[in-house]
Design a protein around this motif. Sequence first.
Motif, PDB file in Angstrom:
ATOM      1  N   ASN A 193       0.841  -1.192   0.000  1.00 36.98           N
ATOM      2  CA  ASN A 193       0.000   0.000   0.000  1.00 36.98           C
ATOM      3  C   ASN A 193       0.882   1.250   0.000  1.00 36.98           C
ATOM      4  O   ASN A 193       1.785   1.373   0.831  1.00 36.98           O
ATOM      5  CB  ASN A 193      -0.905   0.004   1.234  1.00 36.98           C
ATOM      6  CG  ASN A 193      -1.764  -1.243   1.328  1.00 36.98           C
ATOM      7  OD1 ASN A 193      -2.528  -1.530   0.426  1.00 36.98           O
ATOM      8  ND2 ASN A 193      -1.623  -1.994   2.411  1.00 36.98           N
ATOM      9  N   ASP A 197       0.933   5.749  -0.702  1.00 36.79           N
ATOM     10  CA  ASP A 197       0.109   6.946  -0.860  1.00 36.79           C
ATOM     11  C   ASP A 197       0.354   7.566  -2.225  1.00 36.79           C
ATOM     12  O   ASP A 197       1.108   7.031  -3.054  1.00 36.79           O
ATOM     13  CB  ASP A 197       0.344   7.931   0.286  1.00 36.79           C
ATOM     14  CG  ASP A 197       1.745   8.530   0.297  1.00 36.79           C
ATOM     15  OD1 ASP A 197       2.483   8.398  -0.699  1.00 36.79           O
ATOM     16  OD2 ASP A 197       2.108   9.155   1.318  1.00 36.79           O
ATOM     17  N   TYR A 227      -5.430   2.973  -0.591  1.00 38.28           N
ATOM     18  CA  TYR A 227      -5.460   3.292   0.835  1.00 38.28           C
ATOM     19  C   TYR A 227      -4.836   4.642   1.152  1.00 38.28           C
ATOM     20  O   TYR A 227      -4.721   5.009   2.327  1.00 38.28           O
ATOM     21  CB  TYR A 227      -4.755   2.193   1.645  1.00 38.28           C
ATOM     22  CG  TYR A 227      -5.619   0.969   1.873  1.00 38.28           C
ATOM     23  CD1 TYR A 227      -6.982   0.984   1.565  1.00 38.28           C
ATOM     24  CD2 TYR A 227      -5.086  -0.199   2.393  1.00 38.28           C
ATOM     25  CE1 TYR A 227      -7.775  -0.128   1.761  1.00 38.28           C
ATOM     26  CE2 TYR A 227      -5.870  -1.319   2.606  1.00 38.28           C
ATOM     27  CZ  TYR A 227      -7.216  -1.279   2.283  1.00 38.28           C
ATOM     28  OH  TYR A 227      -8.001  -2.392   2.491  1.00 38.28           O
ATOM     29  N   ALA A 267      -8.947   7.473  -0.510  1.00 34.65           N
ATOM     30  CA  ALA A 267      -9.982   6.678   0.150  1.00 34.65           C
ATOM     31  C   ALA A 267     -11.154   7.551   0.583  1.00 34.65           C
ATOM     32  O   ALA A 267     -12.324   7.174   0.426  1.00 34.65           O
ATOM     33  CB  ALA A 267      -9.394   5.947   1.351  1.00 34.65           C
ATOM     34  N   LYS A 303     -14.574   5.297   0.366  1.00 37.61           N
ATOM     35  CA  LYS A 303     -14.211   3.895   0.568  1.00 37.61           C
ATOM     36  C   LYS A 303     -14.373   3.459   2.023  1.00 37.61           C
ATOM     37  O   LYS A 303     -14.856   2.363   2.308  1.00 37.61           O
ATOM     38  CB  LYS A 303     -12.759   3.703   0.101  1.00 37.61           C
ATOM     39  CG  LYS A 303     -12.349   2.285  -0.149  1.00 37.61           C
ATOM     40  CD  LYS A 303     -10.998   2.256  -0.849  1.00 37.61           C
ATOM     41  CE  LYS A 303     -10.613   0.842  -1.253  1.00 37.61           C
ATOM     42  NZ  LYS A 303      -9.347   0.810  -2.022  1.00 37.61           N
ATOM     43  N   ARG A 304     -13.966   4.325   2.947  1.00 39.92           N
ATOM     44  CA  ARG A 304     -14.001   3.949   4.363  1.00 39.92           C
ATOM     45  C   ARG A 304     -15.441   3.750   4.847  1.00 39.92           C
ATOM     46  O   ARG A 304     -15.748   2.765   5.526  1.00 39.92           O
ATOM     47  CB  ARG A 304     -13.291   5.013   5.200  1.00 39.92           C
ATOM     48  CG  ARG A 304     -11.805   5.149   4.938  1.00 39.92           C
ATOM     49  CD  ARG A 304     -11.086   3.870   5.262  1.00 39.92           C
ATOM     50  NE  ARG A 304      -9.652   3.972   5.044  1.00 39.92           N
ATOM     51  CZ  ARG A 304      -8.828   2.935   4.985  1.00 39.92           C
ATOM     52  NH1 ARG A 304      -9.292   1.728   5.127  1.00 39.92           N
ATOM     53  NH2 ARG A 304      -7.532   3.111   4.778  1.00 39.92           N
ATOM     54  N   ASN A 318     -16.864   0.563   3.314  1.00 37.80           N
ATOM     55  CA  ASN A 318     -16.291  -0.634   3.924  1.00 37.80           C
ATOM     56  C   ASN A 318     -16.863  -0.887   5.312  1.00 37.80           C
ATOM     57  O   ASN A 318     -17.210  -2.024   5.670  1.00 37.80           O
ATOM     58  CB  ASN A 318     -14.772  -0.510   4.014  1.00 37.80           C
ATOM     59  CG  ASN A 318     -14.095  -0.565   2.657  1.00 37.80           C
ATOM     60  OD1 ASN A 318     -14.749  -0.708   1.631  1.00 37.80           O
ATOM     61  ND2 ASN A 318     -12.788  -0.432   2.652  1.00 37.80           N
ATOM     62  N   GLU A 365     -10.697  -0.647   9.871  1.00 36.85           N
ATOM     63  CA  GLU A 365     -11.394   0.537   9.364  1.00 36.85           C
ATOM     64  C   GLU A 365     -11.487   1.609  10.455  1.00 36.85           C
ATOM     65  O   GLU A 365     -11.289   2.795  10.185  1.00 36.85           O
ATOM     66  CB  GLU A 365     -12.790   0.160   8.860  1.00 36.85           C
ATOM     67  CG  GLU A 365     -12.793  -0.684   7.600  1.00 36.85           C
ATOM     68  CD  GLU A 365     -12.142   0.003   6.408  1.00 36.85           C
ATOM     69  OE1 GLU A 365     -12.224   1.242   6.314  1.00 36.85           O
ATOM     70  OE2 GLU A 365     -11.554  -0.703   5.572  1.00 36.85           O
ATOM     71  N   ALA A 371      -8.055   3.176  10.790  1.00 36.59           N
ATOM     72  CA  ALA A 371      -7.702   4.067   9.683  1.00 36.59           C
ATOM     73  C   ALA A 371      -8.353   5.434   9.828  1.00 36.59           C
ATOM     74  O   ALA A 371      -7.824   6.437   9.320  1.00 36.59           O
ATOM     75  CB  ALA A 371      -8.108   3.439   8.348  1.00 36.59           C
TER      76      ALA A 371
END
Length: 358
Positions: free
Chosen positions: A124, A126, A179, A184, A189-190, A193, A217, A220
């Motif tokens: 992953n 950035d 990610y 995200a 996305k978060r 999810n 999650e 994050a």
Amino acid sequence: MSTEAKPVRTLSLCLIVKNEETFLPECLSFASGVADEIIVVDTGSTDRTIEIAERHGARIIHHQWTDHFAQARNISLAAATMDFILVLDADERLAPGTAEVIRELIDAESENAPPTVYLPLIENVDAQGRGLGADHMPRLWRRRPEMVFTGRIHERLGVGVSNLRLAYEDRFRIIHLGYDPGIAEARGKRARNRALLEQDLAERPDDPVVRYYLAKEHYATGDDEAALEGFLAVVADGTILNQALSAYLFGAECLRALGRPLEGMKLALDGTRKAPDYGELWFSAGRSALEAGRPAQAEAQLERGTLIPKGIAATAFRDPSVAAWQADLVRAQAVLAQRDYERAAHLFDAVRPQLPET
């Protein structure tokens, strides 16, 4: 002696997509050279995604999104016709040299091999290319009807398949951009999810895999209390050891973030008893010890932070930057905190060439 050429194994690349015009061109450019066919299941794109996929020769299957990743993925698997299957997401691309590794793996597999799933290291990163840690995920296997996915999200492959063999392959590397916190957040996305995982947890409250991913999650998004509760539940369950080791690590980091570094150190050290070569856990313990005002103890733990796991810990969460420079940098800080200025200066000088450019 026979000179008959060995048949070349063929490969289907399978993706599910929706509005991926930003990421899909690079994904397909990296992978199209190794794939003999490309299957794209589109779940409702309104941008140029389908046009881009068709330009790369993909076969398009339209599928209405039902909040169920396994269902969409299984549609792509059912459409595949080649010997082996490779699964990618649009925000992923094969790392340099990986196409050759894939070809080597599928050509080397014996015809009578048990069902085998190859799990590459998903790195992953950035938007600037900085590492955000790495995990292994199932992405390559010989096409078999029983090899299907289950689960709304963070879907699992081959559940219940007899004699299933998992092959963790660090040489097989995939770069994942999704990610990145900004990406995200922009793609929602978060929140998506978390909602899907909460549905799964309501149906399977004792499933440690669902608990682990829901805790990640929360982690994050900075909800350390909720994340800690989930990670501790995974540690207590302990049935999936590599995931439990990752939960020790993330749980320790939650405790440190919550201002409880001694508890974080203890949890990390508890994890090292199960995996003494898991350098990331030693790093976490040392960093917590330093924050708790125990620099000598921190130094001793950080010396082990550069360990590269070889056993089960090699399949847990990994952060290559820990062994590359983070452990040595914090160790230098621990020595400085002990007022050993000469040795600290030497350690800072030694680690400086390894630091990433800012």
